[in-house]
Design an enzyme around this catalytic site. Structure first.
Site, PDB file in Angstrom:
ATOM      1  N   SER A   1      15.007   0.232   1.697  1.00 47.81           N
ATOM      2  CA  SER A   1      14.095   1.017   0.857  1.00 47.81           C
ATOM      3  C   SER A   1      14.872   2.126   0.160  1.00 47.81           C
ATOM      4  O   SER A   1      15.441   2.999   0.822  1.00 47.81           O
ATOM      5  CB  SER A   1      13.004   1.648   1.719  1.00 47.81           C
ATOM      6  OG  SER A   1      12.427   2.719   0.998  1.00 47.81           O
TER       7      SER A   1
ATOM      8  N   HIS B   1      13.555  -2.831  -1.538  1.00 49.43           N
ATOM      9  CA  HIS B   1      12.183  -2.340  -1.378  1.00 49.43           C
ATOM     10  C   HIS B   1      12.022  -1.056  -2.199  1.00 49.43           C
ATOM     11  O   HIS B   1      12.810  -0.116  -2.057  1.00 49.43           O
ATOM     12  CB  HIS B   1      11.941  -2.077   0.113  1.00 49.43           C
ATOM     13  CG  HIS B   1      10.545  -1.699   0.476  1.00 49.43           C
ATOM     14  ND1 HIS B   1       9.534  -2.629   0.648  1.00 49.43           N
ATOM     15  CD2 HIS B   1       9.980  -0.488   0.708  1.00 49.43           C
ATOM     16  CE1 HIS B   1       8.417  -2.005   0.984  1.00 49.43           C
ATOM     17  NE2 HIS B   1       8.659  -0.706   1.029  1.00 49.43           N
TER      18      HIS B   1
ATOM     19  N   ASP C   1       9.566   1.937  -3.118  1.00 52.67           N
ATOM     20  CA  ASP C   1       8.373   2.656  -2.679  1.00 52.67           C
ATOM     21  C   ASP C   1       7.814   3.520  -3.803  1.00 52.67           C
ATOM     22  O   ASP C   1       8.437   4.504  -4.205  1.00 52.67           O
ATOM     23  CB  ASP C   1       8.722   3.560  -1.484  1.00 52.67           C
ATOM     24  CG  ASP C   1       8.860   2.768  -0.198  1.00 52.67           C
ATOM     25  OD1 ASP C   1       7.948   1.974   0.100  1.00 52.67           O
ATOM     26  OD2 ASP C   1       9.869   2.944   0.501  1.00 52.67           O
TER      27      ASP C   1
ATOM     28  N   MET D   1       4.929   6.050  -4.987  1.00 48.47           N
ATOM     29  CA  MET D   1       3.948   6.972  -4.388  1.00 48.47           C
ATOM     30  C   MET D   1       3.352   7.871  -5.462  1.00 48.47           C
ATOM     31  O   MET D   1       4.069   8.327  -6.363  1.00 48.47           O
ATOM     32  CB  MET D   1       4.631   7.850  -3.342  1.00 48.47           C
ATOM     33  CG  MET D   1       5.333   7.061  -2.261  1.00 48.47           C
ATOM     34  SD  MET D   1       5.978   8.167  -0.988  1.00 48.47           S
ATOM     35  CE  MET D   1       6.787   6.989   0.087  1.00 48.47           C
TER      36      MET D   1
ATOM     37  N   HIS E   1       6.344  -1.640  -3.417  1.00 44.82           N
ATOM     38  CA  HIS E   1       5.297  -1.264  -2.461  1.00 44.82           C
ATOM     39  C   HIS E   1       4.527  -0.104  -3.098  1.00 44.82           C
ATOM     40  O   HIS E   1       5.013   1.022  -3.134  1.00 44.82           O
ATOM     41  CB  HIS E   1       5.970  -0.848  -1.138  1.00 44.82           C
ATOM     42  CG  HIS E   1       5.045  -0.307  -0.116  1.00 44.82           C
ATOM     43  ND1 HIS E   1       5.494   0.419   0.971  1.00 44.82           N
ATOM     44  CD2 HIS E   1       3.686  -0.367   0.018  1.00 44.82           C
ATOM     45  CE1 HIS E   1       4.465   0.778   1.716  1.00 44.82           C
ATOM     46  NE2 HIS E   1       3.353   0.315   1.154  1.00 44.82           N
TER      47      HIS E   1
ATOM     48  N   MET F   1       2.067   2.601  -3.116  1.00 36.47           N
ATOM     49  CA  MET F   1       1.235   3.491  -2.300  1.00 36.47           C
ATOM     50  C   MET F   1       0.492   4.401  -3.272  1.00 36.47           C
ATOM     51  O   MET F   1       0.771   5.606  -3.372  1.00 36.47           O
ATOM     52  CB  MET F   1       2.122   4.280  -1.331  1.00 36.47           C
ATOM     53  CG  MET F   1       2.596   3.438  -0.165  1.00 36.47           C
ATOM     54  SD  MET F   1       4.023   4.149   0.677  1.00 36.47           S
ATOM     55  CE  MET F   1       5.321   3.544  -0.380  1.00 36.47           C
TER      56      MET F   1
ATOM     57  N   MET G   1       2.270  -1.519   7.880  1.00 31.68           N
ATOM     58  CA  MET G   1       2.896  -0.193   7.991  1.00 31.68           C
ATOM     59  C   MET G   1       3.041   0.145   9.469  1.00 31.68           C
ATOM     60  O   MET G   1       2.055   0.179  10.206  1.00 31.68           O
ATOM     61  CB  MET G   1       2.033   0.881   7.305  1.00 31.68           C
ATOM     62  CG  MET G   1       2.013   0.822   5.792  1.00 31.68           C
ATOM     63  SD  MET G   1       3.632   0.740   4.995  1.00 31.68           S
ATOM     64  CE  MET G   1       4.436   2.226   5.610  1.00 31.68           C
TER      65      MET G   1
ATOM     66  N   ASP H   1       7.226  -2.137   7.854  1.00 28.48           N
ATOM     67  CA  ASP H   1       7.749  -1.017   7.080  1.00 28.48           C
ATOM     68  C   ASP H   1       7.543   0.299   7.825  1.00 28.48           C
ATOM     69  O   ASP H   1       6.410   0.746   8.006  1.00 28.48           O
ATOM     70  CB  ASP H   1       7.025  -0.982   5.722  1.00 28.48           C
ATOM     71  CG  ASP H   1       7.616   0.026   4.773  1.00 28.48           C
ATOM     72  OD1 ASP H   1       8.602   0.692   5.122  1.00 28.48           O
ATOM     73  OD2 ASP H   1       7.077   0.143   3.650  1.00 28.48           O
TER      74      ASP H   1
END
Ligand code: DX5
Ligand code: ZN
Length: 221
Positions: free
Chosen positions: A9, A34, A36, A38, A67, A69, A138, A176
């Site tokens: 990540s 990966h 992330d 957010m 991913h 979020m 998660m 994760d």
């Protein structure tokens, strides 16, 4: 059991040196990255948007595993797809229309994933299990790297593995949060196909050695 896929990540990488950081992932012989995303609303942290992915894309052939979020992820599915993600994972808790949002990802010809927070049960996503390419469990509360693996998620991982085997579903089980040399064995035993590693990979003294050790433990267990 198939070989473990390790997905570093970039959340834990040095953002000021991102292209070089990503190259180290390739140099370790890995295939996934990966990413992330957010929004400061679904989770208490902010990272990057589609432009970041678009800018990084020409520098890497890795499989970009995004991913999201973010709340109401359907608003950004087209943008992240067009930016060059290979897979897009959204949270079941972040949309009122999970099936529609997953279908939007599939319509863009991307792999689609659904994620659940530690306190969300597998029951919540059971209806969509036949349509997803990955289930991202998660194993920490999302928002930050460097947190400790939450053991109560192990039962959910085992259940997802059982459901997959019983029904012939194709999804990969992706874990994760808090995955490292001390936790990979129990994660793998429970049913992990893909593990995200943020701080354990990027803070390792020797990233190649770290990957070798992870694979050794995982592929023996
Ligand atoms: C947390 C992120 C993770 C994070 C994992 O919200 O989704 O991908 O980077 O980091 P570690 O491996 O340090 O727990
Ligand atoms: Zn993640």
């Amino acid at each position: 059991m198939k070989n473990l896929i390790i997905a570093p990540s970039i959340l834990s990488s040095d953002f000021s040196n991102i292209v070089e950081e990503v190259k180290t992932v390739e140099n370790c012989g890995l295939e996934w990255l990966h990413i992330d995303v957010m929004d400061g609303s679904f989770v208490p942290n902010i990272t990057f948007g589609p432009k970041f992915v678009n800018d990084l894309r020409p520098h890497s052939d890795l499989y970009f595993d995004a991913h999201l979020m973010i709340n109401n992820p359907e608003q950004f599915i087209d943008a992240f797809s067009d930016a060059g993600c290979d897979s897009i994972t959204i949270h079941s808790e972040a949309t009122n229309h999970l099936h529609r949002a997953l279908q939007m990802i599939k319509n863009k010809n991307k792999d689609c994933g659904v994620s659940i927070n530690p306190a969300t049960s597998v029951e919540m996503i059971r209806p969509v299990l036949p349509m997803v390419d990955q289930v991202l469990v998660m194993t920490v509360n999302p928002g930050f790297g460097g947190q400790s693996f939450i053991d109560l998620t192990l039962e959910k991982i085992k259940l997802l593995k059982e459901l997959k085997e019983q029904n012939g579903y194709k999804y990969k089980i992706n874990l994760d949060g808090g995955i490292n040399l001390s936790t990979i064995e129990k994660a793998r035993e429970a049913g992990c196909d893909v593990c995200v590693t943020g701080s354990a990979f990027f803070k390792a003294e020797n990233r190649e050695e770290f990957v070798k050790s992870m694979l050794k433990i995982a592929n023996n267990s």
